[in-house]
Design a protein around this motif. Structure first.
Motif, PDB file in Angstrom:
ATOM      1  N   ILE A 193       0.342  -1.228   0.129  1.00 32.91           N
ATOM      2  CA  ILE A 193       0.090   0.008  -0.164  1.00 32.91           C
ATOM      3  C   ILE A 193       0.700   1.434   0.026  1.00 32.91           C
ATOM      4  CG2 ILE A 193      -1.888   1.603   1.473  1.00 32.91           C
ATOM      5  CD1 ILE A 193      -2.876  -1.151   2.313  1.00 32.91           C
ATOM      6  N   LEU A 194       0.869   1.811  -0.726  1.00 33.33           N
ATOM      7  CA  LEU A 194       1.174   3.129  -0.703  1.00 33.33           C
ATOM      8  C   LEU A 194       1.103   3.996   0.199  1.00 33.33           C
ATOM      9  CD1 LEU A 194       1.378   4.512  -4.531  1.00 33.33           C
ATOM     10  CD2 LEU A 194       3.114   3.264  -4.030  1.00 33.33           C
ATOM     11  N   PHE A 195       2.445   5.131   0.962  1.00 35.28           N
ATOM     12  CA  PHE A 195       2.218   5.461   1.835  1.00 35.28           C
ATOM     13  C   PHE A 195       2.397   7.456   1.283  1.00 35.28           C
ATOM     14  CE2 PHE A 195       2.389   7.881   5.794  1.00 35.28           C
ATOM     15  CZ  PHE A 195       2.177   7.216   7.678  1.00 35.28           C
ATOM     16  N   PHE A 196       1.956   7.900   1.339  1.00 34.87           N
ATOM     17  CA  PHE A 196       1.891   9.521   1.305  1.00 34.87           C
ATOM     18  C   PHE A 196       1.380  10.059   2.688  1.00 34.87           C
ATOM     19  CE2 PHE A 196       0.019   7.387  -2.456  1.00 34.87           C
ATOM     20  CZ  PHE A 196       0.449   8.629  -3.519  1.00 34.87           C
ATOM     21  N   GLY A 197       2.426  10.560   2.219  1.00 33.45           N
ATOM     22  CA  GLY A 197       3.074  12.034   3.340  1.00 33.45           C
ATOM     23  C   GLY A 197       2.718  13.305   3.759  1.00 33.45           C
ATOM     24  N   TYR A 198       1.871  14.095   4.585  1.00 35.43           N
ATOM     25  CA  TYR A 198       1.636  15.847   3.997  1.00 35.43           C
ATOM     26  C   TYR A 198       1.605  16.075   5.545  1.00 35.43           C
ATOM     27  CZ  TYR A 198      -3.154  14.653   7.062  1.00 35.43           C
ATOM     28  OH  TYR A 198      -3.688  14.845   8.050  1.00 35.43           O
ATOM     29  N   MET A 199       2.183  17.641   5.500  1.00 37.88           N
ATOM     30  CA  MET A 199       2.182  18.569   6.076  1.00 37.88           C
ATOM     31  C   MET A 199       4.145  17.707   6.528  1.00 37.88           C
ATOM     32  SD  MET A 199      -0.622  19.466   8.463  1.00 37.88           S
ATOM     33  CE  MET A 199       0.253  20.103  10.290  1.00 37.88           C
ATOM     34  N   ILE A 200       3.954  17.772   5.506  1.00 37.57           N
ATOM     35  CA  ILE A 200       6.058  16.713   5.994  1.00 37.57           C
ATOM     36  C   ILE A 200       6.932  18.867   6.303  1.00 37.57           C
ATOM     37  CG2 ILE A 200       5.946  15.220   4.458  1.00 37.57           C
ATOM     38  CD1 ILE A 200       7.712  17.032   2.360  1.00 37.57           C
ATOM     39  N   LEU A 201       6.457  19.375   5.878  1.00 37.78           N
ATOM     40  CA  LEU A 201       7.003  20.914   6.689  1.00 37.78           C
ATOM     41  C   LEU A 201       6.402  21.424   7.659  1.00 37.78           C
ATOM     42  CD1 LEU A 201       8.371  22.339   3.206  1.00 37.78           C
ATOM     43  CD2 LEU A 201       9.438  20.690   4.276  1.00 37.78           C
ATOM     44  N   GLU A 202       5.845  20.864   7.907  1.00 35.82           N
ATOM     45  CA  GLU A 202       4.869  20.988   9.154  1.00 35.82           C
ATOM     46  C   GLU A 202       4.026  22.584   8.456  1.00 35.82           C
ATOM     47  OE1 GLU A 202       3.372  19.674  11.688  1.00 35.82           O
ATOM     48  OE2 GLU A 202       4.056  17.967  11.969  1.00 35.82           O
ATOM     49  N   GLN A 203       3.454  22.776   7.709  1.00 34.03           N
ATOM     50  CA  GLN A 203       3.441  23.890   7.418  1.00 34.03           C
ATOM     51  C   GLN A 203       4.634  25.569   6.890  1.00 34.03           C
ATOM     52  OE1 GLN A 203      -0.973  24.569   9.540  1.00 34.03           O
ATOM     53  NE2 GLN A 203      -1.834  23.486   7.978  1.00 34.03           N
ATOM     54  N   GLY A 204       4.972  24.882   6.978  1.00 36.72           N
ATOM     55  CA  GLY A 204       6.235  25.668   7.483  1.00 36.72           C
ATOM     56  C   GLY A 204       7.673  25.888   8.604  1.00 36.72           C
ATOM     57  N   ALA A 205       7.058  24.973   9.185  1.00 35.14           N
ATOM     58  CA  ALA A 205       7.160  25.086  10.720  1.00 35.14           C
ATOM     59  C   ALA A 205       8.748  24.465  10.603  1.00 35.14           C
ATOM     60  CB  ALA A 205       6.990  24.778  11.587  1.00 35.14           C
ATOM     61  N   LEU A 206       9.224  23.511   9.987  1.00 32.28           N
ATOM     62  CA  LEU A 206      10.605  23.088   9.188  1.00 32.28           C
ATOM     63  C   LEU A 206      11.058  23.129   8.052  1.00 32.28           C
ATOM     64  CD1 LEU A 206       9.316  19.091  10.589  1.00 32.28           C
ATOM     65  CD2 LEU A 206      10.692  21.413  11.905  1.00 32.28           C
ATOM     66  N   SER A 207      11.146  24.617   7.691  1.00 31.31           N
ATOM     67  CA  SER A 207      11.537  24.736   6.438  1.00 31.31           C
ATOM     68  C   SER A 207      13.026  25.530   6.412  1.00 31.31           C
ATOM     69  CB  SER A 207       9.887  25.727   5.477  1.00 31.31           C
ATOM     70  OG  SER A 207       9.801  26.860   5.964  1.00 31.31           O
ATOM     71  N   GLY A 208      12.740  25.991   7.819  1.00 23.80           N
ATOM     72  CA  GLY A 208      14.295  26.531   7.327  1.00 23.80           C
ATOM     73  C   GLY A 208      13.839  28.104   7.274  1.00 23.80           C
ATOM     74  N   ARG A 306       5.799  17.195  19.096  1.00 26.59           N
ATOM     75  CA  ARG A 306       5.085  16.380  18.832  1.00 26.59           C
ATOM     76  C   ARG A 306       3.449  16.754  18.343  1.00 26.59           C
ATOM     77  NH1 ARG A 306       8.967  15.062  19.791  1.00 26.59           N
ATOM     78  NH2 ARG A 306       9.475  13.455  21.403  1.00 26.59           N
ATOM     79  N   CYS A 307       4.016  17.141  16.804  1.00 24.50           N
ATOM     80  CA  CYS A 307       2.986  17.656  15.986  1.00 24.50           C
ATOM     81  C   CYS A 307       1.468  16.622  15.347  1.00 24.50           C
ATOM     82  CB  CYS A 307       2.734  18.290  14.619  1.00 24.50           C
ATOM     83  SG  CYS A 307       3.792  19.530  15.122  1.00 24.50           S
ATOM     84  N   LYS A 308       0.465  17.390  15.738  1.00 26.14           N
ATOM     85  CA  LYS A 308      -1.570  16.666  15.195  1.00 26.14           C
ATOM     86  C   LYS A 308      -1.940  17.855  15.118  1.00 26.14           C
ATOM     87  CE  LYS A 308      -3.463  13.366  16.572  1.00 26.14           C
ATOM     88  NZ  LYS A 308      -4.628  12.057  18.619  1.00 26.14           N
ATOM     89  N   GLY A 309      -3.007  17.688  13.992  1.00 24.53           N
ATOM     90  CA  GLY A 309      -3.605  18.313  13.583  1.00 24.53           C
ATOM     91  C   GLY A 309      -5.267  18.080  14.323  1.00 24.53           C
ATOM     92  N   ILE A 310      -6.146  19.082  14.741  1.00 22.56           N
ATOM     93  CA  ILE A 310      -6.951  19.249  15.384  1.00 22.56           C
ATOM     94  C   ILE A 310      -8.234  18.050  14.312  1.00 22.56           C
ATOM     95  CG2 ILE A 310      -6.865  20.708  16.529  1.00 22.56           C
ATOM     96  CD1 ILE A 310      -8.985  22.345  14.343  1.00 22.56           C
ATOM     97  N   TRP A 311      -8.054  17.690  13.194  1.00 27.25           N
ATOM     98  CA  TRP A 311      -8.916  16.836  12.679  1.00 27.25           C
ATOM     99  C   TRP A 311      -8.627  15.216  12.665  1.00 27.25           C
ATOM    100  CZ3 TRP A 311      -5.871  20.098  10.553  1.00 27.25           C
ATOM    101  CH2 TRP A 311      -4.551  19.485  10.029  1.00 27.25           C
ATOM    102  N   GLU A 312      -7.524  15.243  13.082  1.00 26.57           N
ATOM    103  CA  GLU A 312      -6.776  13.770  13.197  1.00 26.57           C
ATOM    104  C   GLU A 312      -7.283  13.039  14.528  1.00 26.57           C
ATOM    105  OE1 GLU A 312      -2.040  13.573  11.781  1.00 26.57           O
ATOM    106  OE2 GLU A 312      -2.647  15.458  12.676  1.00 26.57           O
TER     107      GLU A 312
END
Length: 312
Positions: A193-208, A306-312
């Motif tokens: 099963i393919l696994f896609f990851g979203y928010m890998i940059l935490e909406q920019g927090a990990l973008s530098g 540890r990040c978690k969206g309110i929808w999760e």
């Protein structure tokens, strides 16, 4: 690593359009930014020119406005389209068919390459209906988003009982959420099963590009979520991401992308500016050393965030 979907080989990155929509769940409310159609058109064309043909959207992004904008751009383009249905709390017969037809109309296409149940609600009923829509050719592959291992397993079982299979999972995945996703990633690997990851940059927090001194727009969901305190906690991680960006001569945002790919996860990267697309194209050539991967993960765990969206 090669990934195949519907018989096509995919590039190891999918482009997200969450920030493209307007109004409810649109770019201004969630991200604190507003983008013009001209800017997003140029962004799409730049990304397409760099070989990014796999685009992800959802009916919930800007109440369908993201799908409509993307639909106007993909005409006469050979692209792979991914979109999602946000299910009702109580299952209503035919809701997926209605949602699929509305998405097809907004996207201006006659089939959707991968269609996701955006939340794992009423899995048995929804998966049976999606399996039927797949048989009719309205959708080509079926996925589930924001699900845990037991929900993923149930979705796959129901689909197999109805002549289909679960093609993919799309979950929150980043250096600040990797630990809780480990079991799901292992299950997907073991079951093709393919696994896609979203928010890998935490909406920019990990973008530098952000830190405690240079934070997100205050009147936005991400601004409210990522406080100055959180940025201070992850500052050593941000510093190391910036260091690796200099080493590999790429925008620092490409370091978490490279880390995600190294995990066997297909990253979903949101693009809103042409320069973001060019940076992503350049970043596809980065291969982190094992010691660098371990260092990134160590700094992330040591932050205690540890990040978690309110929808999760």
């Amino acid at each position: 690593m090669r990934y195949i979907l519907n018989g096509k080989e995919m590039k190891t990155c999918m482009i997200g359009t969450w920030a493209w929509g307007h109004g409810q769940n649109g770019g201004r409310i969630v991200f604190g930014n507003r983008y013009t159609t001209e800017q997003l058109t140029e962004t799409f064309e730049t990304a397409f020119a760099h070989g990014f043909y796999f685009w992800d959207t959802a009916e919930a992004y800007g109440a369908g406005s993201s799908e409509s904008l993307l639909g106007g751009l993909i005409r006469n383009k050979d692209v792979v389209i991914s979109t999602k249905h946000f299910p009702s709390r109580k299952y209503r017969s035919g809701e997926n068919r209605l949602a699929v037809n509305e998405s097809l109309a907004r996207l201006g296409t006659d089939s959707i390459d991968i269609y996701w149940l955006h939340l794992p609600k009423n899995i048995e009923q929804n998966m049976k209906e999606l399996a039927q829509l797949q048989k009719e050719g309205l959708i080509k592959s079926i996925g589930i988003s924001n699900a845990n291992v037991s929900e993923i397993r149930l979705a796959d079982i129901v689909l197999r009982e109805n002549g289909s299979r679960l093609a993919a999972v799309q979950n929150h995945y980043s250096l600040l959420s990797m630990k809780r996703e480990k079991a799901m990633l292992t299950y997907c690997r073991n079951n093709n099963i393919l696994f896609f990851g979203y928010m890998i940059l935490e909406q920019g927090a990990l973008s530098g590009h952000y830190d405690s001194e240079n934070r997100f727009p205050p009147l936005s969901m991400r601004g409210a979520t990522f406080t100055a305190r959180k940025f201070r906690r992850i500052q050593p991680l941000i510093d190391y991401i910036r260091h690796l960006g200099v080493k590999y001569d790429v925008d620092p945002s490409q370091i978490p992308v490279a880390w995600t790919i190294a995990q066997g996860v297909i990253p979903i990267v949101g693009l809103t500016k042409p320069e973001h697309a060019r940076a992503l194209g350049k970043g596809m050539g980065v291969h982190l050393e094992d010691a660098e991967i371990r260092r990134l993960e160590k700094l992330a765990l040591e932050s205690g965030i540890r990040c978690k969206g309110i929808w999760e």
